[in-house]
Motif scaffolding. Structure first.
Motif, PDB file in Angstrom:
ATOM      1  N   GLN A 128       2.475   1.788  -3.384  1.00 59.26           N
ATOM      2  CA  GLN A 128       1.501   2.338  -4.332  1.00 59.26           C
ATOM      3  C   GLN A 128       1.296   3.837  -4.092  1.00 59.26           C
ATOM      4  O   GLN A 128       1.236   4.621  -5.044  1.00 59.26           O
ATOM      5  N   GLU A 129       1.199   4.235  -2.827  1.00 58.31           N
ATOM      6  CA  GLU A 129       1.051   5.662  -2.501  1.00 58.31           C
ATOM      7  C   GLU A 129       2.246   6.459  -3.016  1.00 58.31           C
ATOM      8  O   GLU A 129       2.079   7.545  -3.593  1.00 58.31           O
ATOM      9  N   ARG A 130       3.448   5.930  -2.818  1.00 59.61           N
ATOM     10  CA  ARG A 130       4.651   6.625  -3.282  1.00 59.61           C
ATOM     11  C   ARG A 130       4.685   6.707  -4.801  1.00 59.61           C
ATOM     12  O   ARG A 130       5.069   7.732  -5.367  1.00 59.61           O
ATOM     13  N   ASN A 131       4.295   5.639  -5.478  1.00 63.60           N
ATOM     14  CA  ASN A 131       4.248   5.663  -6.945  1.00 63.60           C
ATOM     15  C   ASN A 131       3.290   6.730  -7.444  1.00 63.60           C
ATOM     16  O   ASN A 131       3.597   7.464  -8.394  1.00 63.60           O
ATOM     17  N   GLU A 132       2.121   6.826  -6.816  1.00 60.22           N
ATOM     18  CA  GLU A 132       1.149   7.849  -7.211  1.00 60.22           C
ATOM     19  C   GLU A 132       1.700   9.246  -6.962  1.00 60.22           C
ATOM     20  O   GLU A 132       1.523  10.141  -7.796  1.00 60.22           O
ATOM     21  N   ASP A 133       2.371   9.435  -5.823  1.00 63.42           N
ATOM     22  CA  ASP A 133       2.976  10.740  -5.534  1.00 63.42           C
ATOM     23  C   ASP A 133       4.004  11.103  -6.600  1.00 63.42           C
ATOM     24  O   ASP A 133       4.040  12.236  -7.078  1.00 63.42           O
ATOM     25  N   TRP A 134       4.849  10.148  -6.973  1.00 61.75           N
ATOM     26  CA  TRP A 134       5.870  10.421  -7.989  1.00 61.75           C
ATOM     27  C   TRP A 134       5.236  10.669  -9.362  1.00 61.75           C
ATOM     28  O   TRP A 134       5.673  11.536 -10.102  1.00 61.75           O
ATOM     29  N   ASP A 135       4.199   9.903  -9.690  1.00 55.69           N
ATOM     30  CA  ASP A 135       3.516  10.086 -10.972  1.00 55.69           C
ATOM     31  C   ASP A 135       2.892  11.469 -11.088  1.00 55.69           C
ATOM     32  O   ASP A 135       2.763  12.008 -12.184  1.00 55.69           O
ATOM     33  N   ASN A 136       2.499  12.039  -9.947  1.00 54.88           N
ATOM     34  CA  ASN A 136       1.832  13.341  -9.944  1.00 54.88           C
ATOM     35  C   ASN A 136       2.753  14.488  -9.557  1.00 54.88           C
ATOM     36  O   ASN A 136       2.302  15.624  -9.434  1.00 54.88           O
ATOM     37  N   ASP A 137       4.025  14.233  -9.376  1.00 52.97           N
ATOM     38  CA  ASP A 137       4.983  15.270  -9.000  1.00 52.97           C
ATOM     39  C   ASP A 137       5.409  16.028 -10.260  1.00 52.97           C
ATOM     40  O   ASP A 137       5.998  15.442 -11.169  1.00 52.97           O
TER      41      ASP A 137
ATOM     42  N   GLU B 227       0.836  -1.200   0.000  1.00 50.62           N
ATOM     43  CA  GLU B 227       0.000   0.000   0.000  1.00 50.62           C
ATOM     44  C   GLU B 227       0.877   1.259   0.000  1.00 50.62           C
ATOM     45  O   GLU B 227       0.618   2.206  -0.750  1.00 50.62           O
TER      46      GLU B 227
ATOM     47  N   ASN C   1       7.353  14.894 -13.845  1.00 48.50           N
ATOM     48  CA  ASN C   1       6.383  14.654 -14.908  1.00 48.50           C
ATOM     49  C   ASN C   1       6.859  15.361 -16.172  1.00 48.50           C
ATOM     50  O   ASN C   1       6.698  16.561 -16.325  1.00 48.50           O
TER      51      ASN C   1
END
Length: 62
Positions: free
Chosen positions: A47-56, A44, A60
């Motif tokens: 996944q949170e870290r991946n989402e943070d990086w994807d939206n940084d 979990e 980007n």
């Protein structure tokens, strides 16, 4: 550096179980975490870290 790993917990990606430092080989584990509860949330948290990086916006580069 201390060799005391008594407070290190890992999430084993092959078995889906939390284990202490003395568990399986490191290639199959995420960690270390400071508690079994924290290790249980390893996927979990990843996944949170991946989402943070994807939206940084700094990372980007569409």
């Amino acid at each position: 550096m201390s060799d005391d790993h008594s407070n290190e917990w890992y999430y084993n990606t092959k078995t889906g179980k939390v284990e202490p430092y003395q568990g399986a080989k490191s290639g199959d584990r995420l960690g270390p975490y400071s508690s079994p509860e924290e290790a249980a949330r390893a996927l979990e948290k990843a996944q949170e870290r991946n989402e943070d990086w994807d939206n940084d916006p700094k990372w980007n580069d569409d």
